[in-house]
Design a protein around this motif. Structure first.
Motif, short mmCIF file in Angstrom:
data_model
loop_
_atom_site.label_atom_id
_atom_site.label_comp_id
_atom_site.label_asym_id
_atom_site.label_seq_id
_atom_site.Cartn_x
_atom_site.Cartn_y
_atom_site.Cartn_z
N LEU A 101 0.85 -1.24 0.13
CA LEU A 101 0.05 0.16 -0.01
C LEU A 101 0.92 1.27 0.07
O LEU A 101 1.89 1.18 0.68
N LYS A 102 0.67 2.32 -0.79
CA LYS A 102 1.39 3.47 -0.76
C LYS A 102 0.27 4.77 -0.68
O LYS A 102 -1.00 4.43 -1.06
N THR A 103 0.42 5.57 0.04
CA THR A 103 -0.11 6.60 0.48
C THR A 103 0.57 8.20 0.21
O THR A 103 1.87 8.19 0.22
N LEU A 110 2.72 13.98 3.97
CA LEU A 110 2.77 12.91 4.53
C LEU A 110 2.69 11.61 3.38
O LEU A 110 1.65 11.37 2.94
N SER A 111 3.63 10.74 3.39
CA SER A 111 3.80 9.88 2.35
C SER A 111 4.11 8.36 3.22
O SER A 111 4.89 8.49 4.16
N ALA A 112 3.75 7.33 2.84
CA ALA A 112 3.76 6.13 3.55
C ALA A 112 3.87 4.94 2.60
O ALA A 112 3.12 4.84 1.61
N THR A 113 4.76 3.83 2.67
CA THR A 113 4.69 2.84 1.86
C THR A 113 4.56 1.53 2.98
O THR A 113 5.63 1.48 3.82
N LEU A 114 3.78 0.46 2.90
CA LEU A 114 3.87 -0.62 3.51
C LEU A 114 3.90 -1.81 2.75
O LEU A 114 2.77 -1.86 1.81
N SER A 115 4.82 -2.95 2.72
CA SER A 115 4.81 -3.95 1.82
C SER A 115 5.16 -5.29 2.66
O SER A 115 5.87 -5.36 3.43
N HIS A 116 4.61 -6.23 1.82
CA HIS A 116 4.85 -7.63 2.14
C HIS A 116 5.65 -8.15 1.10
O HIS A 116 5.42 -8.04 -0.07
N PHE A 117 6.92 -8.75 1.54
CA PHE A 117 7.63 -9.45 0.25
C PHE A 117 8.06 -10.79 0.59
O PHE A 117 7.92 -11.39 1.82
N GLY A 153 8.32 -1.18 5.74
CA GLY A 153 7.34 0.08 6.00
C GLY A 153 8.39 1.42 6.04
O GLY A 153 9.36 1.39 6.70
N THR A 154 7.90 2.40 5.24
CA THR A 154 8.39 3.83 5.35
C THR A 154 7.27 4.89 5.45
O THR A 154 6.43 4.87 4.63
N ILE A 155 7.65 5.79 6.41
CA ILE A 155 6.82 6.95 6.77
C ILE A 155 7.46 8.26 6.60
O ILE A 155 8.66 8.39 7.32
N ALA A 156 7.42 9.15 5.49
CA ALA A 156 7.85 10.53 5.46
C ALA A 156 6.97 11.60 5.63
O ALA A 156 5.83 11.63 5.15
N TYR A 157 7.32 12.49 6.54
CA TYR A 157 6.66 13.55 7.00
C TYR A 157 7.24 14.76 7.08
O TYR A 157 8.46 14.78 7.31
N ILE A 165 11.07 14.29 8.27
CA ILE A 165 11.16 13.31 9.29
C ILE A 165 10.93 12.05 8.54
O ILE A 165 9.91 11.88 7.75
N LEU A 166 11.69 11.23 8.87
CA LEU A 166 11.74 9.74 8.28
C LEU A 166 11.82 8.82 9.09
O LEU A 166 12.67 8.69 9.90
N VAL A 167 10.83 7.67 9.02
CA VAL A 167 10.77 6.76 9.95
C VAL A 167 10.74 5.38 9.04
O VAL A 167 9.71 5.19 8.05
N THR A 168 11.55 4.15 9.28
CA THR A 168 11.49 3.17 8.52
C THR A 168 11.51 1.90 9.64
O THR A 168 11.94 1.97 10.69
N GLY A 169 10.74 0.85 9.11
CA GLY A 169 10.86 -0.37 9.83
C GLY A 169 10.66 -1.65 8.94
O GLY A 169 10.32 -1.71 7.78
N TYR A 170 11.51 -2.69 9.54
CA TYR A 170 11.48 -4.17 8.89
C TYR A 170 11.51 -5.19 9.86
O TYR A 170 12.03 -5.15 10.83
N ARG A 171 10.54 -6.27 9.59
CA ARG A 171 10.42 -7.45 10.19
C ARG A 171 10.73 -8.61 9.34
O ARG A 171 9.61 -8.35 8.31
N GLY A 172 11.32 -9.69 9.53
CA GLY A 172 11.13 -10.63 8.59
C GLY A 172 12.26 -11.88 8.92
O GLY A 172 12.84 -11.85 10.02
N THR A 173 12.14 -12.79 8.16
CA THR A 173 13.11 -13.91 8.24
C THR A 173 13.94 -14.50 7.12
O THR A 173 13.41 -14.12 6.01
#
Length: 297
Positions: A101-103, A110-117, A153-157, A165-173
């Motif tokens: 999803l992108k906004t 405010l822009s954001a991206t959330l993705s599953h890979f 995911g990434t959030i830019a504001y 302001i830039l916030v990023t996050g990752y969780r995976g295996t």
């Protein structure tokens, strides 16, 4: 390489496709023994047909869904990954899918991206026991598989034109063909960064900012330097997860001169960056100051 984009439904549905025929050529120079017994220096070609297919669905002007399927390939990362005869292993081939999803909200502030890979890498080198009598070295076969799955995911504001302001996050295996976690991989990564530039007043042309990052689940399963009793398998180690903060200060004196101060590891924490054995890790640098200047002609 060929790529084409088609708008199926105006302002709603977009399709993108690309194909390519990729070729890489490298000069392979084995060690002396392998060169003398297994054919000497060679020119090795890697060829692969690749694709990239994507779709974008605009739910509104501010929110869109996307999906992507793509392939990649690359020679083995280590030039010592050779087979029984001392020949380079075939290139690693990757295939991945991603959806998300992108906004872009509040006029783009405010822009954001959330993705599953979900990505698979084949032809991964697997070390075999013993040494090759032809080369006198350890040898591998390209039978491994590496699978990486997770979310990022990434959030830019930008509250104001001067402040970002830039916030990023990752969780995976990251797993191998046996389902075991791959050595020297991590399960999470979070970061925060902000920057502010003064555009008028007595502090005009001064910029200040900084951020911090934290890596979690950084695991090491292949640690050399020790001989264990028969039947004893050393337990893997996981590095401590800590926040590492950095700051910077920049000043544009005029259109030519720029000065910058960087401060790394602001909190002066001692933590491990990596591991080589069960008792020997690579330490973080202490709080470090770096001053630099640049001149544009």
């Amino acid at each position: 390489y060929y790529q084409h984009e088609a708008t199926v439904i105006e302002d709603r549905l977009i399709l993108v496709a690309g194909v390519s025929a990729a070729t890489l050529q490298i000069n392979d120079v084995p060690n002396v023994q392998a060169r003398n017994t297994a054919g000497g220096t060679r020119v090795v070609n890697f060829d692969e047909n690749l694709h990239r297919f994507g779709v974008v669905v605009n739910l509104t002007k501010e929110i869109a869904l996307f999906a992507l399927d793509s392939t990649t390939f690359a020679p083995q990362g280590n030039s010592n990954t050779r087979d029984f005869n001392g020949v380079l292993l075939p290139a690693q081939v990757g295939e991945g899918q991603e959806f998300g999803l992108k906004t872009a909200l509040f006029g783009g502030k405010l822009s954001a991206t959330l993705s599953h890979f979900d990505m698979d890498l084949t032809n991964v080198a697997v070390l075999q026991g013993g040494t090759s009598p032809i080369t006198g070295q350890s040898f591998f076969i390209a039978s491994g598989v590496q699978t990486q799955k997770g979310w990022d995911g990434t959030i830019a504001y930008a509250p104001t034109p001067e402040w970002q302001i830039l916030v990023t996050g990752y969780r995976g295996t990251v797993k191998d063909q046996t389902g075991a976690t791959v050595n020297n991989t991590y399960s999470s990564l979070y970061s925060f960064f902000t920057r502010y530039e003064f555009r008028d007043g007595p502090m005009k042309n001064l910029s200040i900012g900084g951020g911090a990052s934290k890596t979690g689940g950084n695991i090491f399963t292949a640690l050399g330097g020790y001989t264990f009793p028969t039947g004893v398998t050393p337990a893997p180690i996981t590095l401590e997860s800590v926040w590492n903060a950095n700051l910077f200060l920049g000043y544009a004196y005029d259109k030519n001169w720029t000065f910058r101060l960087n401060v790394q590891n602001v909190l002066d924490k001692a933590f491990a960056l990596g591991a080589q054995t069960l008792t020997f890790v690579d330490p973080s640098p202490p709080r470090t100051f770096q001053i630099s200047t640049s001149y544009k002609f």
